[in-house]
Design a protein around this motif. Structure first.
Motif, PDB file in Angstrom:
ATOM      1  N   HIS A   4      42.381  30.591  53.511  1.00 10.55           N
ATOM      2  CA  HIS A   4      42.153  31.847  53.027  1.00 10.55           C
ATOM      3  C   HIS A   4      42.761  32.687  54.447  1.00 10.55           C
ATOM      4  N   ARG A   5      42.481  32.089  55.578  1.00 11.90           N
ATOM      5  CA  ARG A   5      43.271  32.696  56.949  1.00 11.90           C
ATOM      6  C   ARG A   5      44.853  32.927  56.722  1.00 11.90           C
ATOM      7  N   GLU A   6      45.311  31.805  56.112  1.00 16.09           N
ATOM      8  CA  GLU A   6      46.838  31.882  56.255  1.00 16.09           C
ATOM      9  C   GLU A   6      47.177  32.996  55.275  1.00 16.09           C
ATOM     10  N   LEU A   7      46.572  32.992  54.050  1.00 12.05           N
ATOM     11  CA  LEU A   7      47.143  33.956  53.108  1.00 12.05           C
ATOM     12  C   LEU A   7      46.940  35.341  53.439  1.00 12.05           C
ATOM     13  N   ASN A  30      38.592  23.696  39.084  1.00  4.83           N
ATOM     14  CA  ASN A  30      39.633  23.721  37.888  1.00  4.83           C
ATOM     15  C   ASN A  30      40.440  24.772  38.208  1.00  4.83           C
ATOM     16  N   ASP A  31      40.240  25.933  38.746  1.00  2.00           N
ATOM     17  CA  ASP A  31      41.241  26.898  38.886  1.00  2.00           C
ATOM     18  C   ASP A  31      42.231  26.294  39.973  1.00  2.00           C
ATOM     19  N   LEU A  32      41.971  25.347  40.834  1.00  2.00           N
ATOM     20  CA  LEU A  32      43.132  25.042  41.722  1.00  2.00           C
ATOM     21  C   LEU A  32      43.957  24.067  40.961  1.00  2.00           C
ATOM     22  N   ILE A  74      44.514  29.982  31.450  1.00  2.00           N
ATOM     23  CA  ILE A  74      45.309  29.964  32.661  1.00  2.00           C
ATOM     24  C   ILE A  74      45.475  31.324  33.294  1.00  2.00           C
ATOM     25  N   THR A  75      45.833  32.331  32.283  1.00  2.00           N
ATOM     26  CA  THR A  75      45.967  33.572  33.009  1.00  2.00           C
ATOM     27  C   THR A  75      44.910  33.898  33.735  1.00  2.00           C
ATOM     28  N   MET A  76      43.918  33.911  33.108  1.00  2.00           N
ATOM     29  CA  MET A  76      42.522  34.184  33.832  1.00  2.00           C
ATOM     30  C   MET A  76      42.091  33.418  35.081  1.00  2.00           C
ATOM     31  N   ALA A  77      42.584  32.099  35.157  1.00  2.00           N
ATOM     32  CA  ALA A  77      42.254  31.330  36.416  1.00  2.00           C
ATOM     33  C   ALA A  77      43.191  31.972  37.432  1.00  2.00           C
ATOM     34  N   ILE A  78      44.455  31.942  37.053  1.00  2.00           N
ATOM     35  CA  ILE A  78      45.470  32.512  38.308  1.00  2.00           C
ATOM     36  C   ILE A  78      44.840  34.048  38.818  1.00  2.00           C
ATOM     37  N   LYS A  79      44.462  34.611  37.886  1.00  2.00           N
ATOM     38  CA  LYS A  79      43.839  35.986  38.204  1.00  2.00           C
ATOM     39  C   LYS A  79      42.737  35.888  39.247  1.00  2.00           C
ATOM     40  N   ARG A  80      41.714  34.902  38.984  1.00  2.00           N
ATOM     41  CA  ARG A  80      40.770  34.677  39.860  1.00  2.00           C
ATOM     42  C   ARG A  80      41.025  34.238  41.155  1.00  2.00           C
ATOM     43  N   LEU A  81      42.262  33.337  41.147  1.00  2.00           N
ATOM     44  CA  LEU A  81      42.725  32.959  42.473  1.00  2.00           C
ATOM     45  C   LEU A  81      43.401  34.123  43.267  1.00  2.00           C
ATOM     46  N   GLU A  82      43.961  34.854  42.521  1.00  2.00           N
ATOM     47  CA  GLU A  82      44.773  36.081  43.096  1.00  2.00           C
ATOM     48  C   GLU A  82      43.797  36.845  43.577  1.00  2.00           C
ATOM     49  N   ARG A  83      42.693  37.295  42.961  1.00  2.00           N
ATOM     50  CA  ARG A  83      41.676  38.132  43.625  1.00  2.00           C
ATOM     51  C   ARG A  83      40.990  37.235  44.585  1.00  2.00           C
ATOM     52  N   GLU A  84      40.533  36.150  44.530  1.00  2.00           N
ATOM     53  CA  GLU A  84      39.767  35.348  45.715  1.00  2.00           C
ATOM     54  C   GLU A  84      40.615  35.558  46.942  1.00  2.00           C
ATOM     55  N   PHE A  85      41.831  35.152  46.772  1.00  2.00           N
ATOM     56  CA  PHE A  85      42.944  35.034  48.227  1.00  2.00           C
ATOM     57  C   PHE A  85      43.399  36.591  48.420  1.00  2.00           C
ATOM     58  N   GLU A  94      61.626  33.723  34.321  1.00  2.00           N
ATOM     59  CA  GLU A  94      61.066  32.786  35.018  1.00  2.00           C
ATOM     60  C   GLU A  94      60.082  33.036  35.782  1.00  2.00           C
ATOM     61  N   LEU A  95      59.269  32.236  36.349  1.00  2.00           N
ATOM     62  CA  LEU A  95      57.951  32.420  37.079  1.00  2.00           C
ATOM     63  C   LEU A  95      58.197  32.127  38.634  1.00  2.00           C
ATOM     64  N   ILE A  96      58.251  32.999  39.443  1.00  2.00           N
ATOM     65  CA  ILE A  96      58.756  32.945  40.685  1.00  2.00           C
ATOM     66  C   ILE A  96      57.486  32.619  41.600  1.00  2.00           C
ATOM     67  N   VAL A  97      57.488  31.533  42.531  1.00  2.00           N
ATOM     68  CA  VAL A  97      56.327  31.397  43.452  1.00  2.00           C
ATOM     69  C   VAL A  97      56.632  32.211  44.679  1.00  2.00           C
ATOM     70  N   THR A  98      55.417  33.032  44.797  1.00  2.00           N
ATOM     71  CA  THR A  98      55.388  33.806  46.254  1.00  2.00           C
ATOM     72  C   THR A  98      55.257  32.921  47.333  1.00  2.00           C
ATOM     73  N   PRO A  99      55.583  33.453  48.698  1.00  2.00           N
ATOM     74  CA  PRO A  99      55.388  32.757  49.658  1.00  2.00           C
ATOM     75  C   PRO A  99      54.019  32.275  50.009  1.00  2.00           C
ATOM     76  N   SER A 100      52.940  33.173  49.505  1.00  2.00           N
ATOM     77  CA  SER A 100      51.447  32.791  49.340  1.00  2.00           C
ATOM     78  C   SER A 100      51.357  31.722  48.432  1.00  2.00           C
ATOM     79  N   GLY A 101      51.888  31.974  47.400  1.00  2.00           N
ATOM     80  CA  GLY A 101      51.654  30.789  46.338  1.00  2.00           C
ATOM     81  C   GLY A 101      52.195  29.554  46.781  1.00  2.00           C
TER      82      GLY A 101
END
Lengths: 294, 294
Positions: A81-84, B4-6, B32-43, B56-63
DNA sequence: GGATACTATAAATATTTTTTATAGTCGCCG
DNA sequence: CGGCGACTATAAAAAATATTTATAGTATCC
């Protein structure tokens, strides 16, 4: 499986009381009962024994074991959490103990400014021990830490960038002021003004007093080197600090120590093993390394 | 927040494809779409960039950063599951590389039997590297590992219990059989029969050949020391093994190495830092220490 | 024997996750 | 260029989970 359950569990390990844990999280008591039940089912193990007779909650070996992992997981999440959050704000939190902040950071800041990345740095001040924990729990991303031994921790990576001997500082009017070098044992009868906020100096100082078999007469402890230096100048006592503190004062004299096996003040750049460096962060680290390792 | 989301996230990092991750977990794609959305919201961060142009799917630094923590968390949970399952079955999984199993374990087993705790031990055979990972992921709780350097890993604690030099074994009919000691360089023209399953012997052997500047003529590699010894007895080649393998054969001669700075075979008792020892497990460790450290 | 301090259980509610069904975007290829 | 294929997103319905409310159980203490 839900993280909340681990949170409840973790708290129950500490509190040993379902109702209180419920209150801690502002949920009702059956919530905790259910959460523990879910975990017990998930791991197929009894985690607590409800000893009604002595009215206490006993943690089983399985419970103890799970507690260790729950702790790690919750910490890992906190760090995430903190890092992100730092990433989102495009900054990097740099932990600095007071001495390092005063004497090394100005050089670094100038370089960072030149590169236009100073604005991405947020500093966090604190003693070495406190900062180590701040790194571990994600409050800081990088820290410059002082220590007397090379740093080696499970979750942190340290890279040494400087070693400085400790010196003695006395007033220009002090009898020892004519000397250039002395043995620590010659200070047996002196009064000391010491640095208090940094655990590192104390560790080193205590090592030396112990080795020389004396109980130092510490008349004052201050959190700021300028305060200490002013007191030393006034001849309130002598002090024990690293050489970098020197700073061209003519009312204070620096004496080197002649003892073999002196403790040294080791400065390191420390990060979390789990921390992924962004390009910007890599540049910061490079500037740190470049500037500090001469 | 749900584990599960993780799990979904972690798999998406690997697969870079929502639909395939869904298939991997036997759920539908919107999950899966929803799970990632939840994580994106949570973090409060974007974790992936959906690049439709290059598909292609690009992973951000946060990712990337979250991926590191997700991995740790999922591993921690897996370890927890395995550890608690061992606890429930009242056993402890002891990892043993073949050499150690053959030459050290019999002594240990006798002691454990006497104490009536042999039945609580389940052994797990494998090479040193593989066992190290088995310890890390909770398949094993303790392991006796061989190495050429003292073991130092973030998540494991190692306690050394023996150091053995490596020796050369030749057939009784071999010209060198009359010797007691030789330099490794004298073996330049020999044919070698080596142990293959243990990475440790190879490391040590390679160090020596490199230091002595020759490419060894390895005619055979076997997974079992008896096979090797039989081949050596038949004069198919000479071998390089630790002294403990000696075993009173009169058709094979053991030669000590005279080189300075020889590699040594270090044996250690290794556990996970996170592992909590039950009383029974403590007794096992004590027996291991007592028996192996003489 | 009643008050107090805990934890457990069951049914009702609330919340969250997953599915179903469908739409949108882009590249590719005849 | 238009239709197909490979992806991901969205919305509503359904399913699964978690939490609350209300109440019961168990033991201690006075």
């Amino acid at each position: 499986m839900n993280i909340n359950d681990l949170d409840y569990f973790n708290q129950l390990i500490k509190r040993k009381n379902f109702s209180k844990v419920a209150a801690d999280f502002n949920v009702t008591q059956p919530t905790i009962t259910m959460a523990i039940k879910r975990l017990e089912r998930e791991f197929n193990a009894t985690l607590f024994l409800r000893d009604r007779v002595h009215n206490e909650l006993i943690v089983t070996p399985s419970g103890e074991q799970l507690a260790v992992h729950a702790q790690t997981i919750l910490n890992e999440l906190q760090v995430a959490h903190r890092e992100l959050s730092h990433l989102a704000d495009q900054h990097m939190v740099l932990g600095l103990p007071p001495i390092i902040e005063t004497y090394y950071f100005p050089k670094v800041a100038a370089q960072l400014q030149q590169q236009g990345i100073l604005e991405n740095i947020q500093t966090l001040a604190g003693g070495s021990v406190w900062l180590r924990n701040a790194l571990r729990d994600g409050q800081a991303d990088v820290a410059l830490l002082g220590s007397t031994e090379p740093l080696a921790y499970r979750t942190l990576v340290a890279e040494e960038f400087d070693r400085q001997p400790f010196n003695i500082f006395v007033s220009a009017q002090h009898p020892l002021a004519a000397r250039k070098r002395i043995y620590f044992s010659e200070l047996k009868r002196e009064k000391f003004v010491l640095f208090n906020s940094s655990f590192v100096h104390n560790t080193a100082f205590n090592k030396l007093t112990r080795r020389n078999h004396f109980r130092p007469d510490v008349v004052f402890q201050a959190a700021d080197t300028h305060v200490i230096m002013n007191l030393v100048a006034e001849n309130v006592g002598v002090t024990f600090l690293t050489g970098i503190v020197d700073q061209h004062r003519n009312d204070v004299v620096r004496l080197e120590l002649l003892d073999d096996e002196q403790p040294t003040f080791i400065s390191s750049i420390v990060t979390r093993t789990s921390h992924v460096l962004t390009p910007m962060q890599q540049r910061v680290i490079q500037v740190l390394q470049g500037t500090l390792e001469e």
